[in-house]
Design an enzyme around this catalytic site. Structure first.
Site, PDB file in Angstrom:
ATOM      1  N   LYS A  38       0.778  -0.727   0.116  1.00 48.94           N
ATOM      2  CA  LYS A  38      -0.027  -0.026   0.560  1.00 48.94           C
ATOM      3  C   LYS A  38       0.462   0.965  -0.175  1.00 48.94           C
ATOM      4  O   LYS A  38       0.454   1.878  -1.438  1.00 48.94           O
ATOM      5  CB  LYS A  38      -0.960  -0.141   1.269  1.00 48.94           C
ATOM      6  CG  LYS A  38      -2.226  -1.009   1.507  1.00 48.94           C
ATOM      7  CD  LYS A  38      -3.214  -1.437   1.906  1.00 48.94           C
ATOM      8  CE  LYS A  38      -4.020  -2.023   2.453  1.00 48.94           C
ATOM      9  NZ  LYS A  38      -4.391  -2.244   1.180  1.00 48.94           N
ATOM     10  N   GLU A 135      -0.783  -0.530   7.143  1.00 48.17           N
ATOM     11  CA  GLU A 135       0.265  -2.393   6.170  1.00 48.17           C
ATOM     12  C   GLU A 135       1.862  -2.077   7.452  1.00 48.17           C
ATOM     13  O   GLU A 135       2.775  -2.663   7.096  1.00 48.17           O
ATOM     14  CB  GLU A 135       0.559  -2.484   5.143  1.00 48.17           C
ATOM     15  CG  GLU A 135       0.126  -3.726   4.530  1.00 48.17           C
ATOM     16  CD  GLU A 135      -0.302  -3.629   3.083  1.00 48.17           C
ATOM     17  OE1 GLU A 135      -1.236  -4.394   2.710  1.00 48.17           O
ATOM     18  OE2 GLU A 135       1.021  -3.069   2.494  1.00 48.17           O
ATOM     19  N   THR A 216     -13.938   6.517   0.530  1.00 45.61           N
ATOM     20  CA  THR A 216     -13.647   5.952  -0.623  1.00 45.61           C
ATOM     21  C   THR A 216     -15.832   5.315  -0.997  1.00 45.61           C
ATOM     22  O   THR A 216     -15.906   4.565  -0.289  1.00 45.61           O
ATOM     23  CB  THR A 216     -13.107   5.658  -1.476  1.00 45.61           C
ATOM     24  OG1 THR A 216     -12.658   4.775  -0.585  1.00 45.61           O
ATOM     25  CG2 THR A 216     -11.805   6.699  -1.569  1.00 45.61           C
ATOM     26  N   GLY A 221     -17.770   7.337  -6.359  1.00 41.20           N
ATOM     27  CA  GLY A 221     -16.669   8.156  -6.124  1.00 41.20           C
ATOM     28  C   GLY A 221     -16.476   8.174  -4.891  1.00 41.20           C
ATOM     29  O   GLY A 221     -16.379   6.765  -3.896  1.00 41.20           O
ATOM     30  N   GLY A 248      -7.656   1.807  -4.460  1.00 40.48           N
ATOM     31  CA  GLY A 248      -7.266   2.697  -3.352  1.00 40.48           C
ATOM     32  C   GLY A 248      -6.763   3.702  -3.242  1.00 40.48           C
ATOM     33  O   GLY A 248      -5.828   5.173  -2.788  1.00 40.48           O
ATOM     34  N   ASP A 249      -4.906   2.902  -2.944  1.00 36.39           N
ATOM     35  CA  ASP A 249      -4.031   3.137  -3.465  1.00 36.39           C
ATOM     36  C   ASP A 249      -3.491   4.648  -4.385  1.00 36.39           C
ATOM     37  O   ASP A 249      -3.303   5.435  -4.034  1.00 36.39           O
ATOM     38  CB  ASP A 249      -3.119   2.450  -3.220  1.00 36.39           C
ATOM     39  CG  ASP A 249      -2.511   1.678  -2.035  1.00 36.39           C
ATOM     40  OD1 ASP A 249      -3.050   1.133  -1.005  1.00 36.39           O
ATOM     41  OD2 ASP A 249      -2.459   0.408  -2.599  1.00 36.39           O
TER      42      ASP A 249
HETATM   43  O1  RIB Z   1      -4.203  -1.777  -2.267  1.00 37.46           O
HETATM   44  C1  RIB Z   1      -3.507  -2.875  -2.829  1.00 37.46           C
HETATM   45  C2  RIB Z   1      -1.993  -3.479  -2.163  1.00 37.46           C
HETATM   46  O2  RIB Z   1      -2.234  -3.926  -0.636  1.00 37.46           O
HETATM   47  C3  RIB Z   1      -1.422  -5.041  -2.746  1.00 37.46           C
HETATM   48  O3  RIB Z   1      -0.161  -4.317  -3.760  1.00 37.46           O
HETATM   49  C4  RIB Z   1      -0.605  -5.578  -2.085  1.00 37.46           C
HETATM   50  O4  RIB Z   1       0.285  -5.743  -1.937  1.00 37.46           O
HETATM   51  C5  RIB Z   1      -1.108  -5.215  -0.511  1.00 37.46           C
HETATM   52  O5  RIB Z   1      -0.900  -4.460  -0.144  1.00 37.46           O
END
Ligand code: RIB
Length: 303
Positions: A38, A135, A216, A221, A248-249
């Site tokens: 993430k 994470e 989100t 949206g 989301g990232d």
């Molecule tokens: O948000 C997606 C990500 O979650 C993936 O790329 C995986 O590595 C986890 O971290």
């Protein structure tokens, strides 16, 4: 400068017809190895939009770790803050179904070695925006949040994967970013069945933690609630969905990039939503992350 403090993984991805039930063995259509995590994904999303980005995180001393660092550097990201630890890098075992929805199991590896002992204040030099996720270990997250606040950066906490917020330095956070499921989890409730219900949950999170909240909503949206109670909703953009991994990232990284360039929050959410809608059009967390030109084209087309 955007500083991203977070995880970096290698994603091992199997494309399946459906996600397996308990005890079920599935044969996948294919398999791919992608860069992920993430934190690193968010750093790449921001860098693709032209933002100067520094990434603070960890990798193992394995080949995956070498690749993690090389890929970040190839994206133009300052990866000097990636600490190398003996042992494995972070791994994510991912299945993606025909609708592009994923299931993810993360093996933290080196990410789990991060703690509060490194010089976070030094790492924040020049930071205008700090982006952190959940994470990595709590001590690392809190050290980053505190250093970001001390540096005067706008501090964005993406509470993914969701974890109880009482362990975290919420006083250092300006914006809490969640999806609808994470918002519900943080309140110990079920996911809102409507936008209004999620808006109500976002408003309660904002008031509990004295922060702004961005939630989100997938195809619907995103909505936001300011720490002053102001609210808004930005509609989703229709798009082809191949793989939602990293959506989301992309949203988080693009939001940070938009804030770095001084966009007001609703405008930043609009840009982030467009970036995320483009990202889901390709397989893998990063393959579809757009550059500045692609986002500008989609935004000016009003799509
Ligand atoms: O948000 C997606 C990500 O979650 C993936 O790329 C995986 O590595 C986890 O971290």
């Amino acid at each position: 400068m955007i500083v991203v403090a977070g995880s970096a993984n290698t994603d091992l991805v199997a494309r399946v017809s459906h996600h397996p039930e308990a005890g079920e063995t599935l044969l996948a259509a294919d398999y791919a190895v992608h860069q992920g995590g993430k934190g690193a994904n968010q750093a790449v999303a921001a860098a693709r939009l032209g933002a100067p980005v520094r990434f603070i995180g960890a990798a193992g001393d394995d080949d995956f770790g070498d690749q993690i660092v090389a890929d970040l550097a190839a994206e133009g990201i300052d990866a000097d803050g990636v600490q190398r630890f003996p042992g494995s890098s972070g791994l994510a075992l991912i299945t993606v179904d025909e609708a592009g929805e994923n299931r993810i199991v993360v093996v933290p590896g080196a990410n789990g070695e991060l703690d509060g002992s490194r010089d976070m204040n030094g790492a924040m030099g020049g930071a205008t925006v700090l982006l952190v996720q959940l994470e990595t270990p709590i001590a690392f997250v809190n050290a980053a949040l505190a250093a970001g606040r001390a540096a005067g950066a706008e501090v964005i906490l993406n509470a993914a994967p969701a974890a109880p917020l009482k362990a975290f330095e919420m006083a250092a956070v300006d914006w809490l970013m969640v999806n609808a499921g994470e918002a519900a989890f943080l309140l110990g409730e079920s996911e809102g069945a409507s936008r209004d219900e999620t808006a109500d949950q976002a408003a309660r999170l904002a008031s509990q933690h004295n922060v702004g909240v961005i939630a989100t909503l997938g195809a619907d949206g995103a909505l936001w609630v300011g720490d002053d109670g102001a609210q808004g909703h930005v509609p989703g953009r229709s798009c082809e969905v191949v793989d939602t991994t990293g959506a989301g990232d992309t949203f988080a990284g693009a939001f940070a990039a938009a804030r770095l360039e001084g966009r007001p929050v609703e405008d930043a959410i609009r840009m982030a939503g467009v970036a995320a809608s483009l990202a889901v059009g390709a397989a893998g967390a990063r393959a579809g992350m757009p550059d500045r030109a692609a986002v500008r084209t989609a935004m000016s087309a009003g799509e």
